[in-house]
Design a protein around this motif. Structure first.
Motif, mmCIF file in Angstrom:
data_model
loop_
_atom_site.group_PDB
_atom_site.id
_atom_site.type_symbol
_atom_site.label_atom_id
_atom_site.label_comp_id
_atom_site.label_asym_id
_atom_site.label_seq_id
_atom_site.Cartn_x
_atom_site.Cartn_y
_atom_site.Cartn_z
ATOM 1 N N GLY A 18 48.034 24.586 6.688
ATOM 2 C CA GLY A 18 49.435 24.480 7.068
ATOM 3 C C GLY A 18 50.372 24.491 5.879
ATOM 4 O O GLY A 18 49.961 24.438 4.719
ATOM 5 N N SER A 19 51.653 24.554 6.186
ATOM 6 C CA SER A 19 52.678 24.547 5.147
ATOM 7 C C SER A 19 52.797 23.166 4.531
ATOM 8 O O SER A 19 52.597 22.151 5.189
ATOM 9 N N SER A 20 53.145 23.147 3.259
ATOM 10 C CA SER A 20 53.339 21.879 2.552
ATOM 11 C C SER A 20 54.808 21.493 2.475
ATOM 12 O O SER A 20 55.152 20.481 1.889
ATOM 13 N N HIS A 21 55.679 22.291 3.092
ATOM 14 C CA HIS A 21 57.118 22.060 2.914
ATOM 15 C C HIS A 21 57.628 20.872 3.710
ATOM 16 O O HIS A 21 58.734 20.411 3.484
ATOM 17 N N ASN A 22 56.837 20.378 4.645
ATOM 18 C CA ASN A 22 57.311 19.274 5.470
ATOM 19 C C ASN A 22 56.780 17.916 5.023
ATOM 20 O O ASN A 22 57.085 16.905 5.627
ATOM 21 N N VAL A 23 55.950 17.892 3.980
ATOM 22 C CA VAL A 23 55.406 16.624 3.524
ATOM 23 C C VAL A 23 56.458 15.879 2.710
ATOM 24 O O VAL A 23 57.430 16.461 2.222
ATOM 25 N N ASP A 24 56.259 14.571 2.566
ATOM 26 C CA ASP A 24 57.178 13.788 1.754
ATOM 27 C C ASP A 24 57.230 14.341 0.329
ATOM 28 O O ASP A 24 56.248 14.856 -0.198
ATOM 29 N N TYR A 25 58.394 14.223 -0.296
ATOM 30 C CA TYR A 25 58.580 14.652 -1.681
ATOM 31 C C TYR A 25 58.371 16.154 -1.860
ATOM 32 O O TYR A 25 58.092 16.633 -2.955
ATOM 33 N N SER A 26 58.506 16.940 -0.744
ATOM 34 C CA SER A 26 58.246 18.374 -0.844
ATOM 35 C C SER A 26 59.165 19.045 -1.857
ATOM 36 O O SER A 26 58.762 19.995 -2.528
ATOM 37 N N CYS A 27 60.409 18.571 -1.970
ATOM 38 C CA CYS A 27 61.332 19.195 -2.919
ATOM 39 C C CYS A 27 60.918 18.931 -4.363
ATOM 40 O O CYS A 27 61.093 19.786 -5.231
ATOM 41 N N LEU A 28 60.370 17.756 -4.636
ATOM 42 C CA LEU A 28 59.847 17.506 -5.978
ATOM 43 C C LEU A 28 58.629 18.372 -6.254
ATOM 44 O O LEU A 28 58.438 18.872 -7.362
ATOM 45 N N HIS A 29 57.768 18.540 -5.239
ATOM 46 C CA HIS A 29 56.611 19.409 -5.414
ATOM 47 C C HIS A 29 57.039 20.843 -5.718
ATOM 48 O O HIS A 29 56.341 21.567 -6.426
ATOM 49 N N GLN A 30 58.192 21.249 -5.178
ATOM 50 C CA GLN A 30 58.687 22.604 -5.385
ATOM 51 C C GLN A 30 59.687 22.678 -6.544
ATOM 52 O O GLN A 30 60.484 23.610 -6.616
ATOM 53 N N LEU A 31 59.621 21.721 -7.435
ATOM 54 C CA LEU A 31 60.613 21.635 -8.507
ATOM 55 C C LEU A 31 60.692 22.917 -9.326
ATOM 56 O O LEU A 31 61.774 23.377 -9.684
ATOM 57 N N ALA A 32 59.544 23.508 -9.637
ATOM 58 C CA ALA A 32 59.533 24.754 -10.408
ATOM 59 C C ALA A 32 58.245 25.507 -10.102
ATOM 60 O O ALA A 32 57.226 24.896 -9.763
ATOM 61 N N PRO A 33 58.246 26.827 -10.220
ATOM 62 C CA PRO A 33 57.049 27.622 -9.916
ATOM 63 C C PRO A 33 55.934 27.349 -10.924
ATOM 64 O O PRO A 33 56.186 27.063 -12.098
ATOM 65 N N TYR A 34 54.706 27.477 -10.448
ATOM 66 C CA TYR A 34 53.560 27.335 -11.343
ATOM 67 C C TYR A 34 52.390 28.084 -10.722
ATOM 68 O O TYR A 34 52.011 27.813 -9.578
ATOM 69 N N ILE A 35 51.833 29.008 -11.459
ATOM 70 C CA ILE A 35 50.753 29.836 -10.943
ATOM 71 C C ILE A 35 49.521 28.971 -10.657
ATOM 72 O O ILE A 35 49.130 28.125 -11.447
ATOM 73 N N GLY A 36 48.950 29.146 -9.469
ATOM 74 C CA GLY A 36 47.692 28.481 -9.139
ATOM 75 C C GLY A 36 47.808 27.022 -8.780
ATOM 76 O O GLY A 36 46.815 26.301 -8.848
ATOM 77 N N LYS A 37 48.986 26.550 -8.368
ATOM 78 C CA LYS A 37 49.103 25.111 -8.112
ATOM 79 C C LYS A 37 48.447 24.726 -6.780
ATOM 80 O O LYS A 37 48.430 25.492 -5.827
ATOM 81 N N LEU A 38 47.938 23.511 -6.744
ATOM 82 C CA LEU A 38 47.238 22.977 -5.584
ATOM 83 C C LEU A 38 48.239 22.576 -4.508
ATOM 84 O O LEU A 38 49.307 22.047 -4.808
ATOM 85 N N LYS A 39 47.894 22.833 -3.246
ATOM 86 C CA LYS A 39 48.757 22.395 -2.150
ATOM 87 C C LYS A 39 48.824 20.871 -2.109
ATOM 88 O O LYS A 39 47.797 20.203 -2.196
ATOM 89 N N PRO A 40 50.007 20.295 -1.937
ATOM 90 C CA PRO A 40 50.126 18.836 -1.853
ATOM 91 C C PRO A 40 49.272 18.229 -0.739
ATOM 92 O O PRO A 40 48.722 17.149 -0.905
ATOM 93 N N VAL A 41 49.168 18.932 0.398
ATOM 94 C CA VAL A 41 48.401 18.376 1.518
ATOM 95 C C VAL A 41 46.933 18.229 1.147
ATOM 96 O O VAL A 41 46.264 17.275 1.572
ATOM 97 N N ILE A 42 46.407 19.139 0.327
ATOM 98 C CA ILE A 42 45.008 19.044 -0.110
ATOM 99 C C ILE A 42 44.837 17.862 -1.059
ATOM 100 O O ILE A 42 43.892 17.079 -0.936
ATOM 101 N N ALA A 43 45.749 17.741 -2.015
ATOM 102 C CA ALA A 43 45.684 16.617 -2.952
ATOM 103 C C ALA A 43 45.762 15.295 -2.209
ATOM 104 O O ALA A 43 45.011 14.347 -2.496
ATOM 105 N N ARG A 44 46.664 15.206 -1.239
ATOM 106 C CA ARG A 44 46.831 13.967 -0.481
ATOM 107 C C ARG A 44 45.565 13.614 0.298
ATOM 108 O O ARG A 44 45.140 12.460 0.328
#
Length: 374
Positions: A18-44
């Motif tokens: 699923g999309s990670s845009h609805n999780v808490d702190y999603s805007c901080l997670h999207q602060l800047a682009p980064y190649i190969g970054k892990l989805k927040p939902v997986i880390a959580r």
């Protein structure tokens, strides 16, 4: 995948897709682009399953800071390290963000004022491959703002600047270009037909708009949970205490070009950055050295009974070289620590083009290796 891994592998949970845009702190997670970054939902999910509240979690390849930020959100204490200056800037920016939009705007106003007082830079000293992305006045202001943030040790506003460096949208600073990896798109948007895309772009309103997007859902981080963030390689890692868990995603061998793909942002952080440079994981010997350093150094800080959770590429096919980083890494780790036991293996498909090449190169699947130190 070897029999040892395939016999215990399980499919990734459906919610990982699923999309990670609805999780808490999603805007901080999207602060800047980064190649190969892990989805927040997986880390959580991984942190929630294999660590407990109050645990000390080590991420020695922090990348864009996804795992450390999620760890803090879940009430864990975190340590984050990486050798890449852009990675550490992003990690610090997320974990050291001002508590409110008002505080961030006050900080921005001061930085803008001070940056305008800085001496003008001689743009002839700036490499041509950097200059071709910007209107001269835009570049002048961006360089002075970056230098002011670096001098004042302000990773948050520095990351905000780096996040809007290049794109074809009006809210970004460059001439029309791609967003994640910097390439000019002047053929698609010729200057003659799109003259408005090649005019000066003011820094202040675009940074203010970036702050408004970042704080759209709030961004207060409990800094007391952040024990240390530093630009340190795994071979030089030194701690005075044990950690309860290691949760990290080591760089995949021969899979992604972290410096090249971030080269424009990297140049603003380190003026010695060139248009192309080889990755330390491009060759097998160099990649093995990173694994060996992780085995001999990072793992020794993991307490007995603690979990080591590694997100690793399953198979990488790139530049006519096929590798199996998960198998190779597991073999080296268990050789160093024979009592390191494989508890779980989770197999996940990677459809996101940011993590794999359009030419079917790099890696299309990754494995989450959950190991326990006996």
């Amino acid at each position: 995948m070897s029999r040892q891994l395939s016999s215990v592998a399980q499919r990734a949970p459906r919610e990982w897709r699923g999309s990670s845009h609805n999780v808490d702190y999603s805007c901080l997670h999207q602060l800047a682009p980064y190649i190969g970054k892990l989805k927040p939902v997986i880390a959580r999910e991984l942190l929630g399953q294999f660590t407990s509240s109050g645990d000390i979690v080590l991420d020695c390849f922090s990348g864009s800071g996804t795992i450390p930020l999620e760890a803090v959100m879940l009430g864990r204490r975190t340590l984050a390290f990486d050798t890449n200056p852009y990675a550490i800037t992003l990690t610090r920016a997320k974990l050291e963000a001002p508590p409110t939009l008002e505080a961030a705007n006050e900080q921005l106003a001061q930085r803008l004022l001070d940056s305008q007082r800085r001496p003008r830079c001689d743009q002839r000293t700036i490499p041509l491959w950097v200059r071709k992305f910007f209107h001269p006045k835009t570049l002048q202001n961006a360089v002075r703002f970056a230098d002011e943030c670096i001098e004042k040790d302000d990773p948050f506003l520095l990351a905000c600047l780096l996040s809007i460096l290049h794109h074809q949208r009006p809210g970004f600073l460059s001439y029309p270009s791609s967003h994640l990896v910097p390439y000019l798109r002047d053929r698609k948007f010729p200057r003659v037909e799109y003259p408005e895309m090649y005019t000066e772009r003011e820094l202040a309103p675009r940074l203010a708009a970036k702050l408004a997007r970042t704080y759209k859902h709030g961004a207060k981080v409990n800094r007391s949970k952040v024990l240390q963030i530093a630009q340190v390689g795994v071979a030089d890692l030194k701690l005075d205490f044990e950690v309860d868990a290691i949760v990290t995603s080591p760089p995949y061998m021969n899979a992604l070009d972290y410096v090249r793909d971030n080269r424009l942002r990297m140049w603003f952080l380190d003026r010695s950055t060139v248009d192309y440079s080889p990755e330390p994981t491009e060759r097998q010997m160099q990649s093995d050295a990173i694994t060996a350093a992780f085995a001999s150094n990072a793992l020794r800080y993991l307490r007995k009974g603690g979990h080591c959770v590694l997100v690793v590429g399953e198979t990488v096919l790139r530049k006519r070289v096929k590798t199996h980083p998960a198998e190779r890494m597991l073999a080296r780790l268990t050789a160093e620590y024979p009592k390191l036991r494989v508890e779980h293996v989770i197999r996940d498909k990677i459809p996101d083009v940011r993590r794999s090449r359009r030419t079917e190169g790099a890696t299309k699947r990754e494995l989450v290796l959950v190991l326990k130190k006996g």
